[in-house]
Design a protein around this motif. Structure first.
Motif, PDB file in Angstrom:
ATOM      1  N   PRO A  10       0.742  -1.169  -0.148  1.00 33.36           N
ATOM      2  CA  PRO A  10      -0.057  -0.008   0.027  1.00 33.36           C
ATOM      3  C   PRO A  10       0.987   1.324   0.116  1.00 33.36           C
ATOM      4  O   PRO A  10       2.125   0.996   0.469  1.00 33.36           O
ATOM      5  CB  PRO A  10      -0.940  -0.050   1.200  1.00 33.36           C
ATOM      6  N   GLU A  11       0.362   2.244  -0.524  1.00 36.84           N
ATOM      7  CA  GLU A  11       0.940   3.824  -0.579  1.00 36.84           C
ATOM      8  C   GLU A  11      -0.029   4.566  -0.372  1.00 36.84           C
ATOM      9  O   GLU A  11      -1.267   4.663  -0.989  1.00 36.84           O
ATOM     10  CB  GLU A  11       1.647   3.974  -1.782  1.00 36.84           C
ATOM     11  N   MET A  12       0.266   5.658   0.726  1.00 39.86           N
ATOM     12  CA  MET A  12      -0.797   6.789   0.760  1.00 39.86           C
ATOM     13  C   MET A  12      -0.401   8.011   0.754  1.00 39.86           C
ATOM     14  O   MET A  12       0.764   8.429   1.558  1.00 39.86           O
ATOM     15  CB  MET A  12      -1.121   6.262   2.510  1.00 39.86           C
ATOM     16  N   ALA A  13      -0.936   8.824  -0.006  1.00 41.14           N
ATOM     17  CA  ALA A  13      -0.735  10.310   0.076  1.00 41.14           C
ATOM     18  C   ALA A  13      -1.396  11.217   1.029  1.00 41.14           C
ATOM     19  O   ALA A  13      -2.266  10.797   1.768  1.00 41.14           O
ATOM     20  CB  ALA A  13      -0.957  10.810  -1.470  1.00 41.14           C
ATOM     21  N   PHE A  14      -0.731  12.293   1.351  1.00 40.46           N
ATOM     22  CA  PHE A  14      -1.028  13.174   2.590  1.00 40.46           C
ATOM     23  C   PHE A  14      -0.976  12.265   3.920  1.00 40.46           C
ATOM     24  O   PHE A  14      -1.920  12.437   4.691  1.00 40.46           O
ATOM     25  CB  PHE A  14      -2.360  13.546   2.232  1.00 40.46           C
ATOM     26  N   MET A  15      -0.144  11.447   3.930  1.00 38.28           N
ATOM     27  CA  MET A  15      -0.030  10.751   5.314  1.00 38.28           C
ATOM     28  C   MET A  15       1.264  10.515   5.867  1.00 38.28           C
ATOM     29  O   MET A  15       2.317  10.315   5.139  1.00 38.28           O
ATOM     30  CB  MET A  15      -0.576   9.335   5.044  1.00 38.28           C
ATOM     31  N   HIS A  16       1.476  10.628   7.112  1.00 40.56           N
ATOM     32  CA  HIS A  16       2.671  10.536   7.820  1.00 40.56           C
ATOM     33  C   HIS A  16       2.981   9.206   8.575  1.00 40.56           C
ATOM     34  O   HIS A  16       1.945   8.111   8.415  1.00 40.56           O
ATOM     35  CB  HIS A  16       2.811  11.578   8.931  1.00 40.56           C
ATOM     36  N   GLN A  17       4.251   8.961   9.080  1.00 36.59           N
ATOM     37  CA  GLN A  17       4.456   7.447   9.314  1.00 36.59           C
ATOM     38  C   GLN A  17       3.565   7.220  10.531  1.00 36.59           C
ATOM     39  O   GLN A  17       3.193   5.759  10.562  1.00 36.59           O
ATOM     40  CB  GLN A  17       5.750   7.581   9.671  1.00 36.59           C
ATOM     41  N   GLU A  18       3.385   7.763  11.494  1.00 36.52           N
ATOM     42  CA  GLU A  18       2.415   7.288  12.530  1.00 36.52           C
ATOM     43  C   GLU A  18       1.204   6.766  12.159  1.00 36.52           C
ATOM     44  O   GLU A  18       0.517   5.803  12.586  1.00 36.52           O
ATOM     45  CB  GLU A  18       2.374   8.353  13.720  1.00 36.52           C
ATOM     46  N   GLU A  19       0.482   7.549  11.202  1.00 32.20           N
ATOM     47  CA  GLU A  19      -0.826   7.198  10.708  1.00 32.20           C
ATOM     48  C   GLU A  19      -0.529   5.740   9.772  1.00 32.20           C
ATOM     49  O   GLU A  19      -1.625   4.968   9.927  1.00 32.20           O
ATOM     50  CB  GLU A  19      -1.213   8.065   9.701  1.00 32.20           C
ATOM     51  N   SER A  20       0.373   5.664   9.183  1.00 33.82           N
ATOM     52  CA  SER A  20       0.888   4.350   8.374  1.00 33.82           C
ATOM     53  C   SER A  20       0.917   3.200   9.377  1.00 33.82           C
ATOM     54  O   SER A  20       0.549   2.156   9.293  1.00 33.82           O
ATOM     55  CB  SER A  20       1.870   4.565   7.463  1.00 33.82           C
ATOM     56  N   LEU A  21       1.790   3.523  10.522  1.00 31.62           N
ATOM     57  CA  LEU A  21       1.804   2.413  11.512  1.00 31.62           C
ATOM     58  C   LEU A  21       0.277   1.950  12.056  1.00 31.62           C
ATOM     59  O   LEU A  21       0.177   0.942  12.358  1.00 31.62           O
ATOM     60  CB  LEU A  21       2.534   2.901  12.759  1.00 31.62           C
ATOM     61  N   GLU A  22      -0.615   2.834  12.180  1.00 33.19           N
ATOM     62  CA  GLU A  22      -1.874   2.436  12.576  1.00 33.19           C
ATOM     63  C   GLU A  22      -2.652   1.515  11.459  1.00 33.19           C
ATOM     64  O   GLU A  22      -3.036   0.637  11.875  1.00 33.19           O
ATOM     65  CB  GLU A  22      -2.635   3.957  12.849  1.00 33.19           C
ATOM     66  N   VAL A  23      -2.530   1.983  10.228  1.00 32.66           N
ATOM     67  CA  VAL A  23      -2.952   1.152   8.954  1.00 32.66           C
ATOM     68  C   VAL A  23      -2.376  -0.171   9.082  1.00 32.66           C
ATOM     69  O   VAL A  23      -3.129  -1.065   8.899  1.00 32.66           O
ATOM     70  CB  VAL A  23      -2.811   2.001   7.959  1.00 32.66           C
ATOM     71  N   GLN A  24      -0.948  -0.227   9.467  1.00 29.27           N
ATOM     72  CA  GLN A  24      -0.161  -1.544   9.323  1.00 29.27           C
ATOM     73  C   GLN A  24      -0.779  -2.215  10.191  1.00 29.27           C
ATOM     74  O   GLN A  24      -1.131  -3.539  10.130  1.00 29.27           O
ATOM     75  CB  GLN A  24       1.041  -1.337   9.631  1.00 29.27           C
ATOM     76  N   GLU A  25      -0.989  -1.924  11.544  1.00 32.67           N
ATOM     77  CA  GLU A  25      -1.417  -2.758  12.682  1.00 32.67           C
ATOM     78  C   GLU A  25      -2.809  -3.289  12.591  1.00 32.67           C
ATOM     79  O   GLU A  25      -3.274  -4.408  12.985  1.00 32.67           O
ATOM     80  CB  GLU A  25      -1.088  -2.214  14.176  1.00 32.67           C
ATOM     81  N   GLN A  26      -3.724  -2.245  12.128  1.00 31.25           N
ATOM     82  CA  GLN A  26      -5.049  -2.802  11.778  1.00 31.25           C
ATOM     83  C   GLN A  26      -5.205  -3.743  10.822  1.00 31.25           C
ATOM     84  O   GLN A  26      -5.980  -4.541  10.897  1.00 31.25           O
ATOM     85  CB  GLN A  26      -5.871  -1.415  11.454  1.00 31.25           C
ATOM     86  N   TYR A  27      -4.462  -3.534   9.647  1.00 30.47           N
ATOM     87  CA  TYR A  27      -4.364  -4.485   8.759  1.00 30.47           C
ATOM     88  C   TYR A  27      -4.078  -6.112   9.064  1.00 30.47           C
ATOM     89  O   TYR A  27      -4.606  -7.002   8.837  1.00 30.47           O
ATOM     90  CB  TYR A  27      -3.557  -4.130   7.583  1.00 30.47           C
ATOM     91  N   VAL A  28      -2.909  -6.033   9.863  1.00 30.97           N
ATOM     92  CA  VAL A  28      -2.473  -7.367  10.516  1.00 30.97           C
ATOM     93  C   VAL A  28      -3.297  -8.039  11.422  1.00 30.97           C
ATOM     94  O   VAL A  28      -3.739  -9.087  11.415  1.00 30.97           O
ATOM     95  CB  VAL A  28      -0.972  -7.135  11.152  1.00 30.97           C
ATOM     96  N   ALA A  29      -4.114  -7.071  12.371  1.00 25.91           N
ATOM     97  CA  ALA A  29      -4.909  -7.756  13.359  1.00 25.91           C
ATOM     98  C   ALA A  29      -6.138  -8.070  12.374  1.00 25.91           C
ATOM     99  O   ALA A  29      -6.862  -9.174  12.802  1.00 25.91           O
ATOM    100  CB  ALA A  29      -5.273  -6.623  14.315  1.00 25.91           C
ATOM    101  N   PHE A  30      -6.532  -7.525  11.345  1.00 21.23           N
ATOM    102  CA  PHE A  30      -7.599  -8.061  10.572  1.00 21.23           C
ATOM    103  C   PHE A  30      -7.549  -9.185  10.199  1.00 21.23           C
ATOM    104  O   PHE A  30      -8.387 -10.107  10.032  1.00 21.23           O
ATOM    105  CB  PHE A  30      -7.937  -6.673   9.487  1.00 21.23           C
ATOM    106  N   LEU A  31      -6.174  -9.458   9.281  1.00 17.60           N
ATOM    107  CA  LEU A  31      -5.820 -10.701   9.020  1.00 17.60           C
ATOM    108  C   LEU A  31      -5.981 -11.936   9.859  1.00 17.60           C
ATOM    109  O   LEU A  31      -6.431 -12.863   9.445  1.00 17.60           O
ATOM    110  CB  LEU A  31      -4.435 -10.782   8.315  1.00 17.60           C
TER     111      LEU A  31
END
Length: 432
Positions: A225-246
């Protein structure tokens, strides 16, 4: 007569049905034959009683050889003695395709033998369960990103440059110039993010590393995934939500497979609790040094023993933040207050499974990226299109890559990544 799949047996108790299946194993006891049947969805038992079917059908059942394909007719019954919970009382058998001298028998076989027969080994119950977990992770990936407003974009497999800036590439002739099999779609996903905002890719990648570890494949699949207008801390939240979802999706939809694999559901359930812990690279080095890892020094990359110790210290997936700039690719954003580290994170899976995600915030200053391309010895002309992204409406953006096979290996609880992909490509192995 209704034809069903084994997995749907619970919906047809008391009905006489037909099932196309293969003979996984068999045994007989006096006047009863027990057939272990598989049809690609699940395994269950078929029972043939001589007094109910007659001599011809009973003898046919007793003489069926392993992996013979059959059409089975019979009544679905509940079976409280098995984990599957159902069986079929067989009244008729039709042989569709005979099998003789099947090479993979119920006895132990060596790894090389099984890998040479991978096209047949996939039929075994454990391999079948692993592929079900893999399929669920793929399904859940699309669900997660579709629900969260991402668009799927397919980056090219043939490229003219190296995203990671390494020499571990598969080179091929592209008419009158050199090309390479992709080692990552990331740079192209950055371009896509500038067009669509939030994007993800899901495709094969290739690394020509001559590595034989249990975590490495030559060909593997990446979700990027790649996300515009987004910083690292927001990306980490997406990552952990994605893995928990899996993890939750596997728990919800792979019950039968987890039984076959003997995977502890309570252990997996722990990995759905958010947020995941975070530790800086600096603190991780200090943690290791305080616990007897005298071989690690600041500036070194972590090996398998280091990652395992760090993850076990938290008993959950853990983010390691802000690695040294010298050991990371050119495109990562520099830290705002330090010149020696970049804004990045690796997610390390617990239980010794190592890195499953690598990600970073991307550098957006044109002159800085150009300087880094030159410093890494890369051809500026090959990356001119990438530099354009920093000239025409550059914005903060971040992204990550999750390795599908490492994730399958972790959630399945298996030892080696080679079992997480249908036909693994390993060092010195491209057959079958």
């Amino acid at each position: 007569m209704k034809s069903i799949q084994i997995l749907d047996a619970k919906h047809h108790v008391g009905e006489t049905v037909q099932i196309g299946a293969w003979i996984a194993n068999k045994r007989s006891s006096g006047k009863i034959a027990f057939l272990q049947l598989r049809d690609g969805t699940a395994y269950f038992q078929g029972i043939v009683v001589k007094s109910e079917v007659g001599e011809d059908v009973f003898q046919l059942a007793k003489n069926l050889s392993q992996e013979t394909a059959v059409l089975i007719t019979g009544e679905i019954r509940e079976d409280s003695r098995s984990k599957f919970g159902y069986e079929i009382g067989i009244s008729g058998i039709e042989v569709v395709g005979e099998s003789h001298d099947y090479p993979i028998t119920p006895k132990e076989h060596g790894t090389d033998f099984l890998m040479d027969h991978r096209h047949l080994w996939l039929r075994s119950s454990k391999q079948h369960a692993i592929m079900q977990v893999r399929s669920e992770i793929i399904r859940a990936t699309y669900e997660f990103f579709n629900q969260n407003g991402f668009i799927k974009i397919d980056p090219p497999i043939l490229t003219g440059s190296a995203p990671e800036g390494t020499t571990d590439l598969f080179e091929t002739n592209y008419f009158d110039q050199k090309a390479y099999l992709s080692q990552s779609g990331q740079l192209y996903m950055e371009a896509a993010a500038m067009a669509f905002g939030k994007v993800f890719s899901f495709g094969p990648t290739f690394r020509a590393e001559k590595s034989k570890t249990r975590r490495h494949l030559i060909e593997f699949w990446m979700i990027e995934p790649e996300m515009a207008f987004m910083h690292q801390e927001e990306s980490l939240e997406v990552q952990e939500q994605y893995v928990a979802f899996l993890v939750q999706s596997v728990l919800d939809n792979c019950d039968y497979a987890l039984d076959v694999l003997g995977r502890d559901r309570e252990v997996l359930q722990k990995y759905t609790k958010l947020p995941f812990p975070r530790i800086s690279y600096d603190d991780a080095v200090e943690l290791l040094q305080k616990n007897g890892f005298d071989d690690i020094q600041w500036g070194d990359d972590f090996g398998s023993p280091h990652e395992t110790f760090i993850a076990n210290s938290f008993d959950q997936p853990v983010f390691i933040l802000n690695y040294p700039k010298a050991i990371k690719p050119f495109y990562m954003k520099p830290h705002p207050t330090r010149e020696d580290v970049v804004i990045c994170a690796d997610m390390i899976a617990p239980e010794g499974y190592g890195e499953i995600i690598g990600g970073s915030e991307r550098a957006i200053d044109h002159e800085y990226v150009l300087e880094q391309i030159k410093a890494h010895g890369l051809d500026e002309n090959e990356y001119s299109w990438y530099l354009d992204l920093r000239k025409y409406g550059s914005v903060p953006h971040t992204g990550f890559g999750l390795g599908l096979e490492r994730t399958v290996t972790w959630l399945s609880g298996i030892e080696h990544v080679r079992e997480s992909i249908p036909f693994p490509r390993l060092l010195n192995r491209i057959y079958p």
